[in-house]
Design an enzyme around this catalytic site. Structure first.
Site, PDB file in Angstrom:
ATOM      1  N   ARG A 180     -16.171  13.740  37.378  1.00  0.00           N
ATOM      2  CA  ARG A 180     -16.023  15.262  37.034  1.00  0.00           C
ATOM      3  C   ARG A 180     -17.572  15.748  36.536  1.00  0.00           C
ATOM      4  NH1 ARG A 180     -11.942  15.913  38.853  1.00  0.00           N
ATOM      5  NH2 ARG A 180     -10.162  16.368  37.975  1.00  0.00           N
ATOM      6  N   GLU A 189     -17.589  24.570  37.781  1.00  0.00           N
ATOM      7  CA  GLU A 189     -17.557  24.631  39.228  1.00  0.00           C
ATOM      8  C   GLU A 189     -16.926  26.071  39.061  1.00  0.00           C
ATOM      9  OE1 GLU A 189     -15.380  21.617  40.976  1.00  0.00           O
ATOM     10  OE2 GLU A 189     -16.600  20.174  39.998  1.00  0.00           O
ATOM     11  N   HIS A 242     -16.752  19.820  45.855  1.00  0.00           N
ATOM     12  CA  HIS A 242     -15.534  18.859  45.477  1.00  0.00           C
ATOM     13  C   HIS A 242     -14.537  18.724  46.392  1.00  0.00           C
ATOM     14  CE1 HIS A 242     -13.044  18.492  41.389  1.00  0.00           C
ATOM     15  NE2 HIS A 242     -12.784  17.443  42.245  1.00  0.00           N
TER      16      HIS A 242
HETATM   17  C1  DGY Z   1      -8.765  15.081  41.261  1.00  0.00           C
HETATM   18  O1  DGY Z   1      -7.351  14.987  41.555  1.00  0.00           O
HETATM   19  O2  DGY Z   1      -8.839  14.887  40.119  1.00  0.00           O
HETATM   20  C2  DGY Z   1      -9.449  15.668  41.815  1.00  0.00           C
HETATM   21  O3  DGY Z   1     -10.838  15.875  41.402  1.00  0.00           O
HETATM   22  C3  DGY Z   1      -8.911  16.836  42.784  1.00  0.00           C
HETATM   23  O4  DGY Z   1      -9.366  16.171  44.053  1.00  0.00           O
END
Ligand code: DGY
Length: 329
Positions: A238, A267, A285
């Site tokens: 993240r 984002e 992402h």
């Molecule tokens: C998640 O699943 O947490 C990812 O960041 C999205 O693909």
């Protein structure tokens, strides 16, 4: 009766077909995330919500959802949801672990390769017509084999990255809140280090912790200062685990050598200072972005949702306390 479901983004066809067959479905079909007013209006009679990791589901949203009983997040990370607020209202929250482990580990390892071997710079050089032939000193990168990879967070995805790294002859260190049994460390071919030691010893540092208040800006200026000047940082977890402003400074000043980023603090906004830096690879992402993975994520979200609506315990329930908070359901 089919459960009344609201989905915030169109998902792969196979998932949409199953949703249409097994639920009473309403969904937002735009290319951009659903606007708050549309979401609020849609939730007034919905028992189940499937949001994506870019939809913020907080107490204000939940206040518009009087009959909501389950939020089946399309994603393994669920920091987009105010789980405490949902639990208080007896709303179950579920996520989609396991099915995206390999795809996300592939992107982490891909970013490691792309930054170390300067793929982004090379690609731009070729496309922009600036390549005038092979040169023994052109775009020299860092060796992978024999280098040390430090993994911060050693859950499913971290372990899958370790597996890939071993196949590339890397030495692997890890830090995790809970240390593994020595036998398991041996089996996986990894060594434990305290976080600061890992930062100082690694040639590559890859982040695999969940985003929580405790991991907010875990990689800040002082963490970056512990890393080798030749080190490369990879983040597929993240954005807010890294202090982006501090990272820009570290990349600009040569405090660290490069970064490969798939996630960002705000984002889709990216710190303006990252764009001009040639020593970072920026991806939108993409961690779980394969058709197979996104299909499996959708199917799992639906399995969770159907279980909750049928009064059964969903396989990936993240807030079991919600069950006690809503005994009547
Ligand atoms: C998640 O699943 O947490 C990812 O960041 C999205 O693909």
């Amino acid at each position: 009766m089919k459960p009344r479901v609201y989905l915030t983004r169109r998902l792969p066809d196979a998932v949409m077909e199953r949703l249409a067959a097994q639920t009473d479905l309403a969904f937002h079909d735009g290319a951009a995330p659903v606007a708050p007013e549309e979401l609020h209006a849609a939730l007034k009679d919905r028992e189940a919500l499937i949001p994506t990791v870019s939809d913020r589901i907080d107490a204000a949203v939940l206040a518009h959802a009087p009959v909501l009983r389950v939020i089946a997040n399309f994603g393994v990370g669920y920091n987009n949801i105010d789980v405490a607020a949902a639990t208080k209202r007896g709303i179950q929250v579920t996520n989609t672990p396991d099915v995206l482990t390999a795809a996300t580990a592939d992107v982490a390892f891909g970013l490691l390769l792309a930054t170390a071997r300067r793929f982004g710079e090379g690609e731009r050089m070729v496309r922009e017509g600036r390549w005038h032939g092979w040169d023994p000193l052109q775009l020299l990168g860092a060796d992978i084999a024999g280098a040390t990879l430090g993994l911060i967070g050693f859950g499913r995805i971290g372990q899958a990255v370790a597996h890939r790294a071993r196949a590339f002859d890397m030495r692997v260190l890890y830090w995790n809140r809970t240390r593994l049994e020595p036998g398991i460390e041996l089996e996986l071919g990894v060594d434990y280090r305290e976080r600061d030691e890992l930062l100082a010893e690694s040639d590559f540092v890859s982040l695999h912790v969940a985003y929580t208040p405790e991991t907010h800006h875990l990689i800040d200026a002082s963490a970056l200062a512990r890393m080798k000047p030749s080190a490369i940082l990879v983040n597929t977890a993240r954005g807010s685990i890294v202090d982006e402003a501090a990272l820009v400074e570290a990349l600009k000043s040569g405090r660290i050598s490069a970064a490969g980023l798939d996630v960002f603090e705000r984002e889709p906004h990216i710190h303006a200072g990252l764009y001009p830096l040639s020593n970072c690879v920026l991806l939108p992402h993409l961690g779980s972005a394969t058709i197979g993975t996104r299909t499996r994520m959708g199917m799992l979200a639906l399995d969770n949702l159907l279980a909750a609506c049928a009064g059964k315990r969903p396989p990936n329930l993240v807030n079991p306390d919600a069950l006690a908070a809503a005994p009547h359901r």
